[in-house]
Design a protein around this motif. Structure first.
Motif, mmCIF file in Angstrom:
data_model
loop_
_atom_site.group_PDB
_atom_site.id
_atom_site.type_symbol
_atom_site.label_atom_id
_atom_site.label_comp_id
_atom_site.label_asym_id
_atom_site.label_seq_id
_atom_site.Cartn_x
_atom_site.Cartn_y
_atom_site.Cartn_z
ATOM 1 N N SER A 44 0.866 -1.200 -0.056
ATOM 2 C CA SER A 44 0.090 -0.096 -0.105
ATOM 3 C C SER A 44 0.915 1.164 0.025
ATOM 4 C CB SER A 44 -0.708 0.033 1.392
ATOM 5 O OG SER A 44 -0.074 0.156 2.515
ATOM 6 N N PRO A 45 0.271 2.385 -0.476
ATOM 7 C CA PRO A 45 1.280 3.539 -0.728
ATOM 8 C C PRO A 45 1.645 4.160 0.769
ATOM 9 C CG PRO A 45 -0.801 3.781 -1.868
ATOM 10 C CD PRO A 45 -1.035 2.498 -1.410
ATOM 11 N N ASP A 46 1.047 3.616 1.705
ATOM 12 C CA ASP A 46 1.297 4.139 3.203
ATOM 13 C C ASP A 46 2.467 3.248 3.760
ATOM 14 O OD1 ASP A 46 -0.109 2.058 4.077
ATOM 15 O OD2 ASP A 46 -1.660 3.386 4.930
ATOM 16 N N LEU B 127 -9.150 -12.174 -1.496
ATOM 17 C CA LEU B 127 -7.938 -10.784 -1.480
ATOM 18 C C LEU B 127 -7.915 -10.633 0.054
ATOM 19 C CD1 LEU B 127 -6.445 -8.258 -2.539
ATOM 20 C CD2 LEU B 127 -9.131 -7.333 -2.388
ATOM 21 N N MET B 128 -6.559 -10.554 0.543
ATOM 22 C CA MET B 128 -6.173 -10.469 1.847
ATOM 23 C C MET B 128 -5.337 -9.343 2.124
ATOM 24 S SD MET B 128 -5.615 -14.574 2.223
ATOM 25 C CE MET B 128 -4.614 -14.535 0.868
ATOM 26 N N ALA B 129 -5.431 -9.027 3.318
ATOM 27 C CA ALA B 129 -4.503 -7.855 3.687
ATOM 28 C C ALA B 129 -3.817 -8.239 4.974
ATOM 29 C CB ALA B 129 -5.466 -6.747 4.277
ATOM 30 N N THR C 14 -9.042 -11.090 5.625
ATOM 31 C CA THR C 14 -9.814 -11.197 4.506
ATOM 32 C C THR C 14 -10.733 -10.408 4.056
ATOM 33 O OG1 THR C 14 -9.497 -13.909 4.433
ATOM 34 C CG2 THR C 14 -11.224 -13.088 2.881
ATOM 35 N N LEU C 15 -10.221 -9.274 2.871
ATOM 36 C CA LEU C 15 -11.035 -8.521 2.448
ATOM 37 C C LEU C 15 -12.202 -8.937 1.596
ATOM 38 C CD1 LEU C 15 -8.251 -5.878 1.699
ATOM 39 C CD2 LEU C 15 -9.600 -6.176 3.887
ATOM 40 N N VAL C 16 -12.120 -9.725 0.644
ATOM 41 C CA VAL C 16 -13.065 -10.151 -0.270
ATOM 42 C C VAL C 16 -12.926 -11.652 -0.187
ATOM 43 C CG1 VAL C 16 -14.152 -10.072 -2.540
ATOM 44 C CG2 VAL C 16 -12.925 -8.131 -1.553
ATOM 45 N N PRO D 278 -9.390 0.360 0.992
ATOM 46 C CA PRO D 278 -8.626 -0.399 1.724
ATOM 47 C C PRO D 278 -9.303 -1.587 2.866
ATOM 48 C CG PRO D 278 -7.921 1.746 1.881
ATOM 49 C CD PRO D 278 -9.285 2.037 1.079
ATOM 50 N N ASP D 279 -10.722 -1.219 3.170
ATOM 51 C CA ASP D 279 -11.221 -1.968 4.185
ATOM 52 C C ASP D 279 -12.009 -3.129 3.364
ATOM 53 O OD1 ASP D 279 -13.562 -0.621 2.697
ATOM 54 O OD2 ASP D 279 -14.285 0.027 4.562
#
Length: 352
Positions: free
Chosen positions: A205-207, A248-250, A264-266, A302-303
């Motif tokens: 991510s950009p941050d 899709l995971m974070a 897991t986002l999606v 992002p969420d």
């Protein structure tokens, strides 16, 4: 031409006793009049699109050995193509490509390539775009070859993260797990994620606080060999497979480059999950979703909330342009290269 479906809303705010004011949310990510433009069509599968600092667009063509053969049986060796937006011409940049897949450019403008299996290099290489010289920067872990490096992302410290699944190829599986690795600037290689299922697309991510990881577990490690078996069966009965994690995971990305599963986002099951992905400057995620019921580019906050959807044929990867074209999204899908102009600018590493 597919119809583009922007998602946005109008918010009503009450001011005072009776006054109503309409306030439009941020402009839609996908303009209502945006059109998906086909730029080039190859023979087999396009992948890994990435735009260099000079604006040239590079992408892979993965020439599956069980498909891309001439009349004498010779195998096409994989290609990296270069598309020039100024002329509209597409030419071969490198062939053989080592069966290149994901491509990214680091802060120094060097091309970093994930080379896969199926007569490929099974390694990560870095090319100086001025001299043309290429170095192998990762090929072995714990003394054994990698499975099949697939996708790449780079953080602001210059550390390279790449996924290492296996989807096809005659080569043996030398690693005990399909994982995500981090290559540090001192050349040391670290296995940092082993719980992502079958990792494919990766993106910092950009941050710099999140590592997005896609799992696209098709249930097999050699689709080419399965295809041969099926073709040999007179009744053409398909070999049953059980798909695994499609998500899709974070992952929380620590300052030291370690990663820990967050959410897991999606979850796309029972359909296929995404392939490659990238972020815009606002931190939104653009994922090339291969779901049979709804293929295309899905844009997520992002969420994990979906913000926009661009229908395409089965996509593989995405990459933003640079400079005045930083809002151009390039897409590899099927055997083709596409682009579409959006209302958001892509995130790129600060140059050094």
């Amino acid at each position: 031409m597919p119809r583009i479906l922007p998602l946005f809303c109008i918010t009503l705010l009450m001011l005072g006793a009776n006054a109503l004011v309409l306030v439009q949310a941020a402009e839609p990510i996908v303009p209502a009049d945006a059109k998906l433009e086909k730029l080039f069509e190859s023979r087999v599968l396009t992948e890994g699109v990435s735009v260099a600092p000079d604006g040239m667009v590079y992408f892979s063509e993965i020439t599956f050995s069980h498909i891309a053969r001439d009349e004498q049986g010779a195998i096409e060796a994989g290609h990296i193509w270069k598309y020039d937006p100024a002329t509209g011409k597409t030419t071969i940049f490198r062939s053989p490509s080592g069966m290149s897949n994901g491509i990214k450019f680091d802060a120094q403008g060097r091309m970093v390539v994930a080379e896969g299996a199926d007569y490929g290099g099974r390694r990560v290489t870095r090319t100086d775009m001025t001299s043309g010289k290429t170095h192998i920067i990762a090929a072995m872990f714990e003394g054994r070859p990698l499975n099949s490096p697939n996708d790449i992302t780079i953080d602001q410290q210059g550390r390279i993260y790449f996924s290492d699944p296996r989807y096809l190829g005659y080569e043996g599986l030398d690693q005990p797990v399909q994982a995500v690795y981090r290559l540090d600037t001192d050349g040391s290689l670290h296995r940092i994620i082993t719980d992502a299922g079958k990792p494919n697309g990766v993106c910092v991510s950009p941050d710099q606080k999140t590592l997005y990881v896609v799992s696209n577990d098709n249930g097999a490690t050699s689709i080419d060999r399965l295809a041969t078996v099926v073709a040999a069966q007179a009744d053409k009965v398909e070999i049953p497979l059980r798909k695994g994690n499609m998500a899709l995971m974070a992952y929380d990305l620590a300052a030291d480059g370690s990663a820990k599963f967050r959410k897991t986002l999606v979850d796309y099951s029972p359909f296929d999950g995404p392939d490659g992905l990238i972020c815009d400057k606002d931190g939104n995620v653009y994922a090339a979703v291969r779901a049979e019921n709804r293929p295309g580019i899905c844009v997520y906050a992002p969420d994990g909330k979906e913000l926009a959807y661009i229908p395409t044929e089965i996509p593989t990867n995405v990459g933003f342009g640079r400079g005045k074209d930083s809002n151009l999204l390039y897409i590899t899908a099927g055997s083709s290269l596409y682009r579409i102009r959006l209302n958001r600018e892509g995130y790129q590493l600060p140059s050094r």
